[in-house]
Design a protein around this motif. Structure first.
Motif, PDB file in Angstrom:
ATOM      1  N   GLY A 143     -47.246   0.212   7.505  1.00  0.00           N
ATOM      2  CA  GLY A 143     -46.431   1.380   7.826  1.00  0.00           C
ATOM      3  C   GLY A 143     -47.222   2.670   7.674  1.00  0.00           C
ATOM      4  N   THR A 144     -47.214   3.474   8.730  1.00  0.00           N
ATOM      5  CA  THR A 144     -48.041   4.678   8.762  1.00  0.00           C
ATOM      6  C   THR A 144     -47.161   5.918   8.883  1.00  0.00           C
ATOM      7  OG1 THR A 144     -49.821   3.396   9.770  1.00  0.00           O
ATOM      8  CG2 THR A 144     -49.941   5.778  10.044  1.00  0.00           C
ATOM      9  N   ARG A 180     -49.580   9.173   1.783  1.00  0.00           N
ATOM     10  CA  ARG A 180     -48.524   8.973   0.778  1.00  0.00           C
ATOM     11  C   ARG A 180     -48.992   8.041  -0.318  1.00  0.00           C
ATOM     12  NH1 ARG A 180     -42.540   8.228   3.446  1.00  0.00           N
ATOM     13  NH2 ARG A 180     -42.619  10.006   4.880  1.00  0.00           N
ATOM     14  N   GLU A 181     -48.596   8.360  -1.564  1.00  0.00           N
ATOM     15  CA  GLU A 181     -48.974   7.543  -2.728  1.00  0.00           C
ATOM     16  C   GLU A 181     -47.957   6.442  -3.014  1.00  0.00           C
ATOM     17  OE1 GLU A 181     -51.658   7.405  -4.745  1.00  0.00           O
ATOM     18  OE2 GLU A 181     -52.701   8.846  -3.499  1.00  0.00           O
ATOM     19  N   GLY A 182     -46.777   6.501  -2.398  1.00  0.00           N
ATOM     20  CA  GLY A 182     -45.774   5.458  -2.624  1.00  0.00           C
ATOM     21  C   GLY A 182     -45.072   5.605  -3.958  1.00  0.00           C
ATOM     22  N   ASN A 183     -44.369   4.561  -4.357  1.00  0.00           N
ATOM     23  CA  ASN A 183     -43.571   4.576  -5.580  1.00  0.00           C
ATOM     24  C   ASN A 183     -44.396   4.157  -6.789  1.00  0.00           C
ATOM     25  OD1 ASN A 183     -41.043   5.382  -4.502  1.00  0.00           O
ATOM     26  ND2 ASN A 183     -40.759   3.343  -3.641  1.00  0.00           N
ATOM     27  N   PRO A 184     -43.894   4.499  -7.996  1.00  0.00           N
ATOM     28  CA  PRO A 184     -44.620   4.090  -9.206  1.00  0.00           C
ATOM     29  C   PRO A 184     -44.596   2.578  -9.443  1.00  0.00           C
ATOM     30  CG  PRO A 184     -42.716   5.485  -9.760  1.00  0.00           C
ATOM     31  CD  PRO A 184     -42.700   5.296  -8.289  1.00  0.00           C
ATOM     32  N   ALA A 213     -37.153 -17.921  -4.583  1.00  0.00           N
ATOM     33  CA  ALA A 213     -37.591 -18.098  -3.192  1.00  0.00           C
ATOM     34  C   ALA A 213     -37.881 -16.774  -2.494  1.00  0.00           C
ATOM     35  CB  ALA A 213     -36.571 -18.912  -2.392  1.00  0.00           C
ATOM     36  N   GLY A 214     -38.441 -15.849  -3.212  1.00  0.00           N
ATOM     37  CA  GLY A 214     -38.769 -14.578  -2.576  1.00  0.00           C
ATOM     38  C   GLY A 214     -39.291 -13.553  -3.557  1.00  0.00           C
ATOM     39  N   MET A 215     -39.305 -12.319  -3.117  1.00  0.00           N
ATOM     40  CA  MET A 215     -39.779 -11.237  -3.972  1.00  0.00           C
ATOM     41  C   MET A 215     -39.154  -9.916  -3.542  1.00  0.00           C
ATOM     42  SD  MET A 215     -43.633 -10.590  -2.469  1.00  0.00           S
ATOM     43  CE  MET A 215     -43.719  -8.821  -2.814  1.00  0.00           C
ATOM     44  N   LEU A 216     -39.066  -9.011  -4.508  1.00  0.00           N
ATOM     45  CA  LEU A 216     -38.646  -7.649  -4.223  1.00  0.00           C
ATOM     46  C   LEU A 216     -39.881  -6.779  -4.217  1.00  0.00           C
ATOM     47  CD1 LEU A 216     -35.766  -7.459  -6.840  1.00  0.00           C
ATOM     48  CD2 LEU A 216     -35.419  -7.187  -4.369  1.00  0.00           C
ATOM     49  N   ASN A 217     -39.926  -5.792  -3.290  1.00  0.00           N
ATOM     50  CA  ASN A 217     -41.000  -4.808  -3.386  1.00  0.00           C
ATOM     51  C   ASN A 217     -40.405  -3.425  -3.225  1.00  0.00           C
ATOM     52  OD1 ASN A 217     -42.022  -3.147  -0.874  1.00  0.00           O
ATOM     53  ND2 ASN A 217     -41.187  -5.073  -0.074  1.00  0.00           N
ATOM     54  N   SER A 218     -41.053  -2.460  -3.878  1.00  0.00           N
ATOM     55  CA  SER A 218     -40.656  -1.062  -3.699  1.00  0.00           C
ATOM     56  C   SER A 218     -41.921  -0.230  -3.518  1.00  0.00           C
ATOM     57  CB  SER A 218     -39.849  -0.573  -4.902  1.00  0.00           C
ATOM     58  OG  SER A 218     -40.591  -0.730  -6.092  1.00  0.00           O
ATOM     59  N   VAL A 219     -42.760  -0.662  -2.587  1.00  0.00           N
ATOM     60  CA  VAL A 219     -44.045   0.006  -2.361  1.00  0.00           C
ATOM     61  C   VAL A 219     -43.826   1.457  -1.929  1.00  0.00           C
ATOM     62  CG1 VAL A 219     -46.118   0.037  -0.916  1.00  0.00           C
ATOM     63  CG2 VAL A 219     -45.282  -2.118  -1.865  1.00  0.00           C
ATOM     64  N   GLY A 220     -42.912   1.673  -0.990  1.00  0.00           N
ATOM     65  CA  GLY A 220     -42.594   3.043  -0.594  1.00  0.00           C
ATOM     66  C   GLY A 220     -43.616   3.663   0.334  1.00  0.00           C
ATOM     67  N   LEU A 221     -44.099   2.853   1.296  1.00  0.00           N
ATOM     68  CA  LEU A 221     -44.928   3.378   2.397  1.00  0.00           C
ATOM     69  C   LEU A 221     -46.225   4.048   1.956  1.00  0.00           C
ATOM     70  CD1 LEU A 221     -42.173   4.837   4.764  1.00  0.00           C
ATOM     71  CD2 LEU A 221     -43.455   2.712   5.043  1.00  0.00           C
ATOM     72  N   GLN A 222     -46.856   3.516   0.896  1.00  0.00           N
ATOM     73  CA  GLN A 222     -48.178   4.031   0.539  1.00  0.00           C
ATOM     74  C   GLN A 222     -49.117   3.824   1.725  1.00  0.00           C
ATOM     75  OE1 GLN A 222     -49.884   2.656  -3.190  1.00  0.00           O
ATOM     76  NE2 GLN A 222     -51.959   2.965  -2.423  1.00  0.00           N
TER      77      GLN A 222
END
Lengths: 259, 303
Positions: free
Chosen positions: B46-47, B52-56, B65-74
């Motif tokens: 994602g550009t 952008r530094e994204g989330n902490p 069976a999965g994962m959560l991410n909160s990268v926030g478009l770094q």
């Protein structure tokens, strides 16, 4: 260095202490060059609760037999499954991953500081330092006597100083309280362990102007720099622990510590 | 060898398998493992216009069976992409598609205009569904009027193939698929992640610093499949399906539900060869059952 995905064969799984194991696994095609501080991503099979690979530090490398050693601390279902691997079983790993420690120069006084599972990368690092003609010293911290890990292999490479929080073995206190840490003019300190320990070591090194590298164990998904989950705030912005690390010079980290 | 070629708008793909944005970097991270030109396409990270530094940290939590991410478009922004990444990836013999993000309609159109000028980028994926940013992102993808406005504006600014990436965090996915089609999009891709959260019970704290994140992986596949099936029936533009695809059979589920193409996402974190294995697996599955081309099974359950 080219990364590989490979099935290794487990040759040994040895208990190192309460909840700690060392898995030896060998490559049929011979190992690639592996640097001290690098890690592998292990696929965990037959563990329904485990979805992602588990990043594990390279504990030791024996190029002559093509064997890699991984130190595992049981922290959940995935590592519990790994702790039950039997010789002959296959493990699928992606490796070698990450950067490496900067090796010391001839004549430098070098201390390797570890606590608990943080001992993992120090054996191979110590071995490489020894091969470079420098005798490293080790400072290890544990909660108490019963939590001490087998460190015979480190003893073969250099002097080992022990600290336990309750004084049940070695010096009473944290590794940073060890007289051998406090009083000697070290040129380089390498550290891996729980974050409070690494921060204490980093603060002391900053204050005393000692070169210090730490190896971080951030949560990660991919291990190859695409998920951007294992980020570390640094003076150059958020970097991936998996590709720009796991080894960082403490001067580049934005840790809230003062020298 | 079954005929795996598909078309999105006027753009032909050698096979229906792409990699999902944010799970495959810029493709080059996988060079050690396989020739990424074997894929139908690569949707790069994602550009945004600005860096952008994204989330902490922590930004990731493993879940069943999965994962959560909160990268926030770094990401390092379009200038960096143009100067440092584009020259390096433009030689791949596959479609490099940029996932486009912004805070405002103007951000989206300006970025789309910039990408329109890059001749080796044949398509963009308009991301109106990122759940991990406070401004923009999913706000556009969950509000019909806002979606209509941003898609129409980007359509004006961008002349090549336009894919709109839809959010599953809506009551009726078909509404947003129809809006995309109505405003001139060439395709819709779905689903982006589902908003979720997890708590560390021992520490009594959320496991993500941002508290909520996007859920991906096989855990979401049945939901994704249902939405792709609904969207494919609602519009006549091609639908690109994704959500927890781990292997060729998973991909074929989406194709049989009506998806023209698929994206492999989180699977690449665990198995870097996953997308390539999906290409090979679709081919051999079609061959072994006597289908000459992938289009023979596209939407087969709806016929």
């Amino acid at each position: 260095m080219k990364k590989r995905i490979e099935d290794l064969t487990v040759t040994q799984n040895r208990r190192l202490g309460e909840g700690f194991f060392v898995i030896n696994a060998s490559s049929s095609q011979g190992l690639p060059d592996i640097l001290p501080g690098q890690f592998v991503q292990v696929l965990v099979t037959d563990s329904p609760a485990t979805f992602l690979r588990r990043p594990l530090s390279v504990h030791d490398v024996d190029m002559s037999t093509g064997t890699i050693s991984l130190l595992v601390q049981i922290a959940g279902a995935g590592t519990e499954r790994l702790s039950r691997l039997n010789p002959g079983e296959k493990i699928n790993i992606i490796y070698p991953l990450g950067n490496s420690f900067t090796l010391p120069l001839k004549g430098e006084r070098v201390l390797l500081v570890g606590g608990g599972c943080g001992m993992a990368p120090l054996l191979y690092l110590g071995r490489k330092i020894r091969e470079a003609g420098i005798e490293p010293a080790f400072a290890l911290g544990f909660r108490n006597r019963s939590r001490i890990l087998d460190h015979d292999e480190l003893t073969k490479l250099g002097e080992v100083f022990l600290a336990t929080e309750d004084g049940s073995e070695g010096y009473r206190g944290f590794v940073t309280d060890l007289p051998q840490f406090r009083d000697k003019d070290w040129d380089r300190v390498y550290c891996c362990g729980p974050e409070p320990m690494m921060k204490a070591v980093a603060a002391a090194c900053l204050r005393r102007g000692i070169f210090c590298e730490v190896s971080l164990e951030n949560l990660m998904a991919c291990g190859i720099g695409v998920c951007l989950c294992c980020i570390v705030p640094t003076t150059s912005g958020n970097l991936c622990s998996c590709t720009d690390g796991p080894v960082f010079n403490i001067r580049d980290l934005k840790w809230q510590i003062s020298g | 060898m079954a005929d795996l070629r598909i078309k999105i708008g006027t753009l032909e793909f050698r096979n229906p398998v792409m990699t999902a944005s944010g799970t495959f970097g810029y493709g080059s991270e996988f060079d050690d493992f396989f020739d990424v030109s074997a894929l139908g396409g690569i949707i790069v990270k994602g550009t945004t216009l600005e860096s952008r530094e994204g989330n902490p940290y922590p930004r990731m939590a493993e879940t069943p069976a999965g994962m959560l991410n909160s990268v926030g478009l770094q990401n390092k922004g379009i200038d960096y992409f143009e100067k440092n990444i584009y020259p390096r990836i433009r030689q791949y013999d596959t479609h490099i598609i940029v996932n486009v993000n912004g805070n405002t309609v103007e951000d989206y159109t300006e970025l789309s205009r910039r990408l329109n000028a890059l001749d080796a980028i044949p398509a963009i994926e308009l991301n109106i569904s990122c759940p991990n940013v406070k401004k923009g992102g999913m706000i556009f993808g969950t509000n019909p009027a806002a979606a209509r406005e941003v898609i129409a504006a980007v359509r004006q600014a961008y002349s090549r193939t336009l894919i709109v990436k839809l959010s599953p965090n809506v009551t009726d996915i078909t509404e947003f698929a129809r809006i995309s089609e109505g405003e001139g999009a060439d395709s819709v891709s779905l689903i982006n992640t589902l908003v979720g959260m997890a708590i560390d019970v021992r520490a009594m704290k959320p496991r993500l610093a941002a508290i909520t994140g996007g859920l991906s992986g096989p855990a979401i596949r049945p939901v994704a499949l249902r939405m792709v099936w609904q969207a494919a029936k609602a519009v006549s533009i091609p639908v690109i399906g994704m959500g927890g695809i781990m292997n060729a059979d998973d991909a074929l589920e989406f194709i049989m539900a009506g998806a023209t193409a698929v994206q492999v996402g989180t699977a690449s974190f665990i198995e870097p060869l996953a997308a390539l294995d999906v290409v090979k697996g679709i081919d051999s599955s079609l061959d072994s059952r006597g289908f000459a081309s992938v289009s023979d099974v596209t939407g087969i359950i709806n016929r």
